[in-house]
Each structure stands twice: as structure tokens, then as C-alpha cells.
Design an enzyme around this catalytic site. Sequence first.
Site, short mmCIF file in Angstrom:
data_model
loop_
_atom_site.label_atom_id
_atom_site.label_comp_id
_atom_site.label_asym_id
_atom_site.label_seq_id
_atom_site.Cartn_x
_atom_site.Cartn_y
_atom_site.Cartn_z
N TYR A 1 -9.97 -7.05 -10.96
CA TYR A 1 -8.76 -7.15 -11.79
C TYR A 1 -8.94 -8.18 -12.92
O TYR A 1 -8.24 -8.12 -13.91
CB TYR A 1 -7.56 -7.61 -10.93
CG TYR A 1 -6.80 -6.50 -10.26
CD1 TYR A 1 -7.45 -5.52 -9.52
CD2 TYR A 1 -5.40 -6.45 -10.35
CE1 TYR A 1 -6.73 -4.52 -8.89
CE2 TYR A 1 -4.68 -5.46 -9.71
CZ TYR A 1 -5.34 -4.49 -8.99
OH TYR A 1 -4.62 -3.50 -8.36
N LYS B 1 -17.42 -3.70 0.89
CA LYS B 1 -18.29 -2.54 0.67
C LYS B 1 -19.71 -3.09 0.53
O LYS B 1 -20.40 -2.90 -0.48
CB LYS B 1 -17.83 -1.78 -0.59
CG LYS B 1 -18.53 -0.46 -0.83
CD LYS B 1 -18.17 0.63 0.16
CE LYS B 1 -19.02 1.88 -0.08
NZ LYS B 1 -18.82 2.93 0.96
N ASP C 1 -14.21 2.13 3.20
CA ASP C 1 -13.93 3.55 3.43
C ASP C 1 -13.55 3.78 4.90
O ASP C 1 -12.62 4.53 5.21
CB ASP C 1 -15.10 4.44 2.99
CG ASP C 1 -16.46 3.95 3.43
OD1 ASP C 1 -16.55 2.84 4.01
OD2 ASP C 1 -17.46 4.67 3.22
N ASP D 1 -5.07 -3.81 -2.73
CA ASP D 1 -4.04 -3.04 -3.42
C ASP D 1 -3.97 -1.63 -2.83
O ASP D 1 -2.90 -1.13 -2.49
CB ASP D 1 -4.37 -2.97 -4.92
CG ASP D 1 -3.38 -2.13 -5.69
OD1 ASP D 1 -2.17 -2.31 -5.48
OD2 ASP D 1 -3.81 -1.28 -6.50
N ASP E 1 -0.95 0.15 0.04
CA ASP E 1 -0.15 1.35 -0.21
C ASP E 1 -0.35 2.33 0.94
O ASP E 1 0.60 2.94 1.43
CB ASP E 1 -0.58 2.05 -1.52
CG ASP E 1 0.27 1.63 -2.71
OD1 ASP E 1 0.75 0.49 -2.71
OD2 ASP E 1 0.44 2.44 -3.64
C1 IPM Z 1 0.79 -4.27 -6.51
C2 IPM Z 1 0.82 -3.43 -7.77
C3 IPM Z 1 0.16 -4.21 -8.90
C4 IPM Z 1 -1.28 -4.50 -8.50
C5 IPM Z 1 0.24 -3.51 -10.28
C6 IPM Z 1 1.65 -3.22 -10.68
C7 IPM Z 1 -0.48 -4.28 -11.34
O1 IPM Z 1 0.22 -2.20 -7.55
O2 IPM Z 1 1.31 -5.40 -6.53
O3 IPM Z 1 0.26 -3.80 -5.51
O4 IPM Z 1 -2.16 -3.65 -8.68
O5 IPM Z 1 -1.53 -5.60 -8.00
MG MG Z 2 -0.25 -1.82 -5.53
#
Ligand code: IPM
Ligand code: MG
Length: 370
Positions: A141, A190, A223, A247, A251
Site C-alpha cells: 500500500y 507468501k 492462499d 485487507d 473481507d
Molecule cells: C479497508 C478498506 C481500505 C483498505 C480502502 C478503502 C482503502 O478496504 O479498510 O479494508 O484497503 O485498507
Molecule cells: Mg478492505
Amino acid sequence: MEATIALLPGDGVGPEVIAEAKKVLVAAADVSGGRLRFHEALIGGDAIDRTGTALPDETLEVCRNADAVMLGAVGGPKWDDPSASVRPEQGLLGLRKALALFANLRPVRVHPALASSGPVRAEVVSGLDLLVVRELTGGIYFGERGRRGDPTGEAAFDTLVYSTGEIERIIRRGAEAARGRQSRLTSVDKANVLESSRLWRATADRVVREEFPDVRIEHVLVDAAAMYLIQQPKRFDVMVTGNMFGDILTDEASVLAGSMGLLPSASLGQGRPGLYEPIHGSAPDIAGRGIANPIGMILSAAMLCRYSLDWPAGAERIESAVDRVIADGARTIDIASQGRESIGTADMGDRIAEAVAGEKGTGVSFSRCG
Ligand code: IPM
Ligand code: MG
């Protein structure tokens, strides 16, 4: 208890969920005779529209002077043009970096009443209590990036860099968190491909061996970790990983809890202030309709009480209020089972605030975060 809290509603559903979290925090403070001051500031696309930048200096100033920062969400289709020079996400990444918030805690817990509401079988997810510790101010990032010439046209690159110091401090946070739980730490990398992962793995092993002999560390490739999260998530206690892997995996993990809208997070550095935001994004598809789930934001406010206000009783009060409201059957549309009635964002916030106000002593709280 007295504190100053910076509120950064941001974009999309951000303002809607922030309003509910504020309501709930105020209810919690009222019960205990505490006083909270709120300062609102701009971030993300909203800030771009009004000031031309995603993170105005004034916002940073408001955050630096606060005990804690609550952020709704940033981003949306309006600002998605890939050739734009300013992007809403720069506001969030800039804020994390400016406040040196290198440790992002993302707890994943499954409320018993929601264990069968998601796509993964109830027996796989029920009782799940996982904490993901995501590195937040380094990795791909923040590495060097750019464009360069290429015989086929153009090439673009992003660089994944981790230093020993950055790895050590996030592993320490992960190991400390594991210590307060089952003392099991899974480091995700990884290392079969990436040099940065090999340094990550060696450093993680050394830190845990030298400083946390009571913590058991294992290494899992990213993975495989993605697969285990769906197949047998309960094998994990604390998972520590880099910025982008964290990240993506969080999710994925949110699906286990029933909805992205349920998951809170705390971003912490060495001192004040911490940043608290739900893991979901701005959800432009449902923004403005009053149907977003405010629970991720509200549980983030509970984490704020615990980590920035040193007020665990406030955190527990909010968490057990959330538990009870879910147990009583209140559902926003993302967690309502098909054909069942759902309630809106403000209604959910009201019910939780009422439960906070009416809450007597707290027992064991199910959705205890962090
Ligand atoms: C998160 C989001 C952010 C990230 C985005 C909005 C930049 O996806 O906080 O998980 O990738 O960190
Ligand atoms: Mg995110």
C-alpha cells in the site's frame, strides 16, 4: 470519563452509520455520567468536493487533538476515475500513516443467532472467535509505485517492502493479543514466492521465540489461509499478516459473521489517538436509503471505549446491548433471512442505544471485540 472524539463521516453510508454510533456512545456516556465532545471533520470524496483534497490539514489537526477518531467510510463511483489525481482513499491511507496507526485489529465473531444466516454451514462458523491483526502502514500500500516505458506500451509497478522494525512491532501486537486469548498465533505470508515474506517469517519466528515463549506460532501461506478460513475457520485464534493480505482476508472472514456490515476495527499506534472504523466500505449502492447496518460502526465505537478511553465497562455495555438486540430478532436487511422483516439503520441504532441505556450490570458479552 471525559473525552474528545473526532467524527469523520466521509462518503456513502459513512454519515448514516456514524450517526448511530454517536447516538450509542452518548447513551453509554450518559449512563455513567461521562462527557463526550464530538468534533466533525471532512475526509474522502466529501473532502475532495469541498476542499480539493481528501485529507485537509484541518481534519488532521482535529484528529491529532482528539482522544479517538471515528470514521465512517470513504470512496464512491463519483471519484472513481482512474486518471484522477486525488482519490478518496488517499484520505484514509494518509490518515492511517500520519497517525502512525500500524496495527489494525479486526475481530470476527459469530453471534449464535446469526450462525446460519450466511453461506457457510452453521457448524463450521458457530462459536467462531477470530482476531485478525493487519499491518496497516506498510507493505504494498505504501511502497514505491509508478509507470515506466515498455515495448508493449507502458508498465505499472507497486512495491512490497517490509522492514525488520515494521515486522517486529506488528508481530508483537499479534502475540500480545494472542496472550490474552488462546496463545495461538498464525502468521500469514507468501514465503514460497516473496522475499518480503521470507523476512517476515524469520522475524516473526525470532520475536515470538525470544519475547513470547508462551505463544505458539504457526505459518500459513496466504492462499491456504484463504481456504482454511472457509473450510475450518475455528483452527485460528489470532492471525497476523501484512497490509494487503489482511485487507483481503478480512473481507472474506466477514462472510463468516453473516455480513460485512457487522465487523468493527481498531487501528492503533503507540499512543493517542486510535482510529475506529467498520471494515465495510461506503456501499454506494445502498447509500442514502437508511438501510445500512450500523453494527460494524457501533462495535467499532465499543472498541474505542476499550482501547482509547480505557473504559472497558463502556465497551462491554455497548457490546452486550448489540448482542441482546440481535438476540431479540432485530435485523437490518443484510442479515435478515429471506422473507423476514428488516429494520432501517436509525431504528437499529435506536434499539441499541435503548438497550445501552437500560442495561443494568453486564454479564459475559458475546460480541466482545479485540
Ligand atoms: C479497508 C478498506 C481500505 C483498505 C480502502 C478503502 C482503502 O478496504 O479498510 O479494508 O484497503 O485498507
Ligand atoms: Mg478492505
